[in-house]
Motif scaffolding. Structure first.
Motif, short mmCIF file in Angstrom:
data_model
loop_
_atom_site.label_atom_id
_atom_site.label_comp_id
_atom_site.label_asym_id
_atom_site.label_seq_id
_atom_site.Cartn_x
_atom_site.Cartn_y
_atom_site.Cartn_z
N THR A 1 0.83 -1.21 0.00
CA THR A 1 0.00 0.00 0.00
C THR A 1 0.86 1.25 0.00
N GLN A 2 1.95 1.23 0.79
CA GLN A 2 2.85 2.39 0.81
C GLN A 2 3.49 2.61 -0.56
N LYS A 3 3.82 1.53 -1.24
CA LYS A 3 4.43 1.67 -2.57
C LYS A 3 3.42 2.21 -3.59
N VAL A 4 2.18 1.80 -3.45
CA VAL A 4 1.15 2.34 -4.34
C VAL A 4 0.96 3.83 -4.09
N LEU A 5 1.00 4.23 -2.81
CA LEU A 5 0.91 5.66 -2.49
C LEU A 5 2.10 6.43 -3.04
N ALA A 6 3.29 5.82 -2.97
CA ALA A 6 4.47 6.46 -3.55
C ALA A 6 4.32 6.62 -5.06
N LEU A 7 3.73 5.61 -5.69
CA LEU A 7 3.49 5.71 -7.13
C LEU A 7 2.49 6.83 -7.44
N ALA A 8 1.47 6.97 -6.59
CA ALA A 8 0.51 8.07 -6.78
C ALA A 8 1.19 9.42 -6.60
N ALA A 9 2.10 9.51 -5.61
CA ALA A 9 2.83 10.77 -5.40
C ALA A 9 3.71 11.08 -6.61
N GLU A 10 4.34 10.05 -7.17
CA GLU A 10 5.17 10.26 -8.35
C GLU A 10 4.33 10.76 -9.53
N ALA A 11 3.15 10.18 -9.70
CA ALA A 11 2.26 10.63 -10.78
C ALA A 11 1.84 12.09 -10.57
#
Length: 259
Positions: A146-156
């Protein structure tokens, strides 16, 4: 007596004749009423027959629709059962393998420390959003995936901001190119004018020297001030330009330079 009786008989006949005429008029009136009644009754009978036929057609249509509804319900139940069975056939091992592959992919894209800090910063920056606020409260219990998905959202989100800044910079660069193009045209025109003046000065100087040598007199020609030596002020041609928008410090290029 006979005359009185005759007169009375005549009067009675006249009364009877008047009554007969009244009865005939009433009879004709009632005959017309009966004719209208018969016509209305026939029209009502036709309407009733037509209504009965429509009722029968509606009943048959209703029966057909009921049959079609039953068939559709059977097909719906069949496809629903088939879909549920296909979902049950998906094993938990496949789902676990999918999560492992996704986690490995996100780990390859982001470092472990970078993932945690990026995801946490993203949630703090968007804490005004209800979902982000709830996830921030649940931070300690969030799964690594979940944290990695949030990091991906932040990158986007950061890439979207960088795109906006690049778009602004592109528009400003286009405006500066247009300004420089106009200045270049002005300078070209001024350069052509100065070249023409220079050629004219040389021509005047050459013709003046030839006439003096023909007369045998050596007089110094007056020093002509060339327009080339004049100061040209182009300060008003440089408009105030806005600086370009800075990109985000966490853009992909900046991260590559850090690495």
């Amino acid at each position: 007596m006979n005359a009185v009786a005759l007169k009375k008989f005549v009067e009675e006949n006249q009364k009877l004749a008047l009554e007969c005429s009244n009865l005939l008029a009433a009879c004709n009136k009632w005959e017309r009423e009966c004719s209208l009644y018969d016509h209305d009754r026939e029209a009502l009978m036709d309407f009733a027959n037509e209504a009965d036929e429509r009722a029968k057609e509606a009943e048959m249509r209703n029966f057909d629709l009921e049959e079609e509804k039953k068939k559709l319900e059977e097909e719906l139940n069949f496809y629903k059962f088939r879909s549920e069975r296909q979902m049950d056939e998906v094993s938990t091992d496949d789902l676990h393998e999918e999560q492992i592959l996704l986690d490995a992919l996100l780990t390859a894209m982001f470092g472990k420390d970078e993932t945690t800090s990026t995801a946490n910063s993203f949630l703090e920056a968007h804490s005004g959003v209800e979902e982000c606020h709830k996830l921030l409260k649940m931070w300690t219990s969030l799964k690594p995936l979940t944290q990695k998905v949030l990091a991906l959202a932040a990158e986007a989100k950061n890439l979207e901001k960088d795109k906006d800044h690049l778009t602004i910079n592109l528009h400003r660069a286009e405006e500066e190119v247009n300004v420089l193009f106009e200045e270049n045209n002005i300078l070209n025109e001024e350069n052509k004018r100065l070249i023409r003046l220079c050629h004219r000065e040389k021509h005047i100087s050459g013709s003046g020297g030839g006439s003096l040598s023909g007369k045998g007199k050596r007089k110094s020609s007056p020093k002509l001030s060339s327009p080339v030596e004049k100061k040209i002020d182009f300060g008003n041609l440089d408009p105030q330009r806005q600086p370009l928008s800075p990109l985000q410090s966490n853009s992909p290029e900046s991260r590559m330079r850090k690495k």
